[in-house]
Design an enzyme around this catalytic site. Structure first.
Site, PDB file in Angstrom:
ATOM      1  N   ALA A 153       0.821  -1.209   0.000  1.00 37.25           N
ATOM      2  CA  ALA A 153       0.000   0.000   0.000  1.00 37.25           C
ATOM      3  C   ALA A 153       0.859   1.265   0.000  1.00 37.25           C
ATOM      4  O   ALA A 153       0.453   2.296  -0.542  1.00 37.25           O
ATOM      5  CB  ALA A 153      -0.929  -0.001   1.215  1.00 37.25           C
ATOM      6  N   TYR A 178      -5.704   4.878  -2.318  1.00 30.46           N
ATOM      7  CA  TYR A 178      -6.458   5.727  -1.388  1.00 30.46           C
ATOM      8  C   TYR A 178      -6.000   7.188  -1.526  1.00 30.46           C
ATOM      9  O   TYR A 178      -4.973   7.493  -2.141  1.00 30.46           O
ATOM     10  CB  TYR A 178      -6.269   5.204   0.037  1.00 30.46           C
ATOM     11  CG  TYR A 178      -6.966   6.006   1.098  1.00 30.46           C
ATOM     12  CD1 TYR A 178      -8.354   6.082   1.135  1.00 30.46           C
ATOM     13  CD2 TYR A 178      -6.235   6.701   2.068  1.00 30.46           C
ATOM     14  CE1 TYR A 178      -9.001   6.823   2.112  1.00 30.46           C
ATOM     15  CE2 TYR A 178      -6.869   7.446   3.047  1.00 30.46           C
ATOM     16  CZ  TYR A 178      -8.257   7.514   3.062  1.00 30.46           C
ATOM     17  OH  TYR A 178      -8.892   8.255   4.012  1.00 30.46           O
ATOM     18  N   ASN A 180      -4.431   9.477   0.118  1.00 32.47           N
ATOM     19  CA  ASN A 180      -3.107  10.007   0.425  1.00 32.47           C
ATOM     20  C   ASN A 180      -1.958   9.182  -0.153  1.00 32.47           C
ATOM     21  O   ASN A 180      -0.791   9.424   0.171  1.00 32.47           O
ATOM     22  CB  ASN A 180      -2.925  10.149   1.947  1.00 32.47           C
ATOM     23  CG  ASN A 180      -2.964   8.812   2.678  1.00 32.47           C
ATOM     24  OD1 ASN A 180      -2.955   7.749   2.058  1.00 32.47           O
ATOM     25  ND2 ASN A 180      -3.026   8.875   4.000  1.00 32.47           N
ATOM     26  N   LYS A 181      -2.269   8.214  -1.017  1.00 33.60           N
ATOM     27  CA  LYS A 181      -1.218   7.336  -1.528  1.00 33.60           C
ATOM     28  C   LYS A 181      -0.422   8.008  -2.656  1.00 33.60           C
ATOM     29  O   LYS A 181      -0.772   9.070  -3.136  1.00 33.60           O
ATOM     30  CB  LYS A 181      -1.825   6.013  -2.000  1.00 33.60           C
ATOM     31  CG  LYS A 181      -2.418   5.187  -0.854  1.00 33.60           C
ATOM     32  CD  LYS A 181      -1.376   4.872   0.211  1.00 33.60           C
ATOM     33  CE  LYS A 181      -1.848   3.860   1.249  1.00 33.60           C
ATOM     34  NZ  LYS A 181      -2.854   4.372   2.173  1.00 33.60           N
ATOM     35  N   ASN A 182       0.656   7.340  -3.087  1.00 33.34           N
ATOM     36  CA  ASN A 182       1.583   7.962  -4.036  1.00 33.34           C
ATOM     37  C   ASN A 182       0.947   8.268  -5.381  1.00 33.34           C
ATOM     38  O   ASN A 182       1.328   9.229  -6.038  1.00 33.34           O
ATOM     39  CB  ASN A 182       2.814   7.076  -4.205  1.00 33.34           C
ATOM     40  CG  ASN A 182       3.692   7.095  -2.964  1.00 33.34           C
ATOM     41  OD1 ASN A 182       3.192   7.287  -1.856  1.00 33.34           O
ATOM     42  ND2 ASN A 182       4.983   6.910  -3.133  1.00 33.34           N
TER      43      ASN A 182
END
Length: 377
Positions: A153, A178, A180-182
């Site tokens: 994740a 999601y 806030n992911k990269n």
């Protein structure tokens, strides 16, 4: 000034991509999803990618597809988000928590092997913060019957010691998109894997295990008449074209995002070194770390005056999204475990996560550090 912990970096191109899908009349799983999967396969250099509704769903399907169920034990670190362990609970299996390495904050062959029993059927490795675990070495250390699954994740863009991207190991590797992911599509996840038959099975399971999906029935009505059959219990865990349209743009921007995260990480490392007393995760500031999180251990001198939680409250009251990754799962009442994990427990009350992300400015990073330095003074 407010600096959020994690914020997606969307622009006009993402907005236009979503608008095009809305105007197409087809917003569910369809051509955009299939194209996004193909582009992820090429980017990761893997034979197959199956998108799903979340990384939690990906972990669940990964365990399910290997027959994990009641009576089985699944080893995972305690220093992780609850999804890692809950995926085992959903299937009636038992999560067994292991310790992490003091320098990397990740599992090692030694921490995992210390928890293996005759009931161990799977291990979920977490690439914590974006640092790639050496899964090839771990695979050689594990008994061959134990399934190895990767919770990646945090790790889109990270590379393993052999230079391959996380995802290309041949294991079932689970990613998150999601907020806030990269790269972000708001929600969503994916499973990267090598076996085409296993991929086809996962693609069926994500849509009730039906032998044909809605896009196929819509786009090829003449060939789908009477073809819908149901042979096993499936689930509603599919991705959508609205998300995939965003994901395709975000994937094209990944190099830009990664370079900006790296710049922030190196800035933090330089400034923390000047201040002294901070300890940071191995690999931060390197080209092969995904820099999803920037986690640091607060100095002893600061913790003698204030607790970590008091420092956090003060910094957050100044509008800085300082966070903690994570409250260890073995301390949670849900899991009913009395295990002692000394390194995890040592880190638990000392770590903080500084804001980092492609939507941040370097001035945001400076403001974040200034607030932290003021509150530990």
């Amino acid at each position: 000034m407010v600096v959020p912990f994690g914020q997606p970096h969307f622009g006009d191109e993402e907005i236009e991509a979503v608008t095009a899908v809305l105007r197409s009349g087809w917003v569910g799983m369809g051509p955009q999803t299939l194209q996004f999967e193909t582009e992820l396969e090429a980017w990761l250099d893997v034979p197959r990618v199956v998108t799903v509704s979340s990384c939690t769903g990906a972990l669940f399907l990964a365990l399910l597809s290997h027959g994990i169920g009641p009576g089985d034990e699944v080893i995972c670190p305690s220093l992780t988000w609850c999804s890692t362990a809950n995926a085992a609970l959903y299937l009636g299996a038992t999560p067994v928590f292991c310790d992490v390495d003091r320098a990397s904050f990740c599992v090692t062959p030694e921490t995992i092997l210390a928890r293996v029993t005759h009931r161990t059927k799977a291990v979920i490795v977490v690439h914590y913060g974006g640092l790639a675990v050496d899964v090839a070495t771990l695979r050689r250390a594990l008994p061959p019957h134990i399934v190895l699954i990767e919770d990646a994740a945090h790790a889109l863009g990270a590379r393993t010691p052999d230079g391959a991207r996380v995802g290309a190991s041949g294991n079932l590797v689970c990613f998150s998109f999601y907020a806030n992911k990269n790269i972000s599509t708001g929600e969503g996840g994916a499973i990267a894997l090598a076996d085409p038959d296993a991929a086809n099975h996962l693609a069926s399971l994500r849509q009730h295990a039906l032998t044909t999906n809605a896009w196929r029935r819509y786009s090829h009505p003449e060939s789908s008449v009477g073809q819908m059959k149901l042979h096993e219990l499936g689930f509603k865990l599919n991705y959508t074209d609205l998300q995939a349209a965003i994901g395709r743009v975000q994937l094209r921007r990944q190099a830009e995002f990664a370079a900006h995260r790296l710049a922030i990480a190196r800035f933090y490392l330089d400034e923390l070194a000047k201040k002294g007393g901070f300890k940071c995760q191995t690999g931060l500031g390197g080209l092969d770390h995904a820099h999803h999180l920037f986690v640091t251990v607060l100095p002893d001198s600061a913790l003698r005056r204030k607790s970590r939680d008091d420092i956090m409250r003060r910094v957050r009251n100044r509008g800085i999204g300082l966070s903690v990754h994570y409250v260890p799962l073995h301390r949670m009442p849900l899991y009913h475990t009395g295990v002692c994990l000394p390194v995890t427990e040592e880190l638990a009350d000392r770590i903080v996560t500084l804001p980092i992300g492609a939507a941040m400015t370097m001035d945001d990073a400076r403001q974040s550090l200034d607030a932290l330095f003021d509150e530990i003074a």
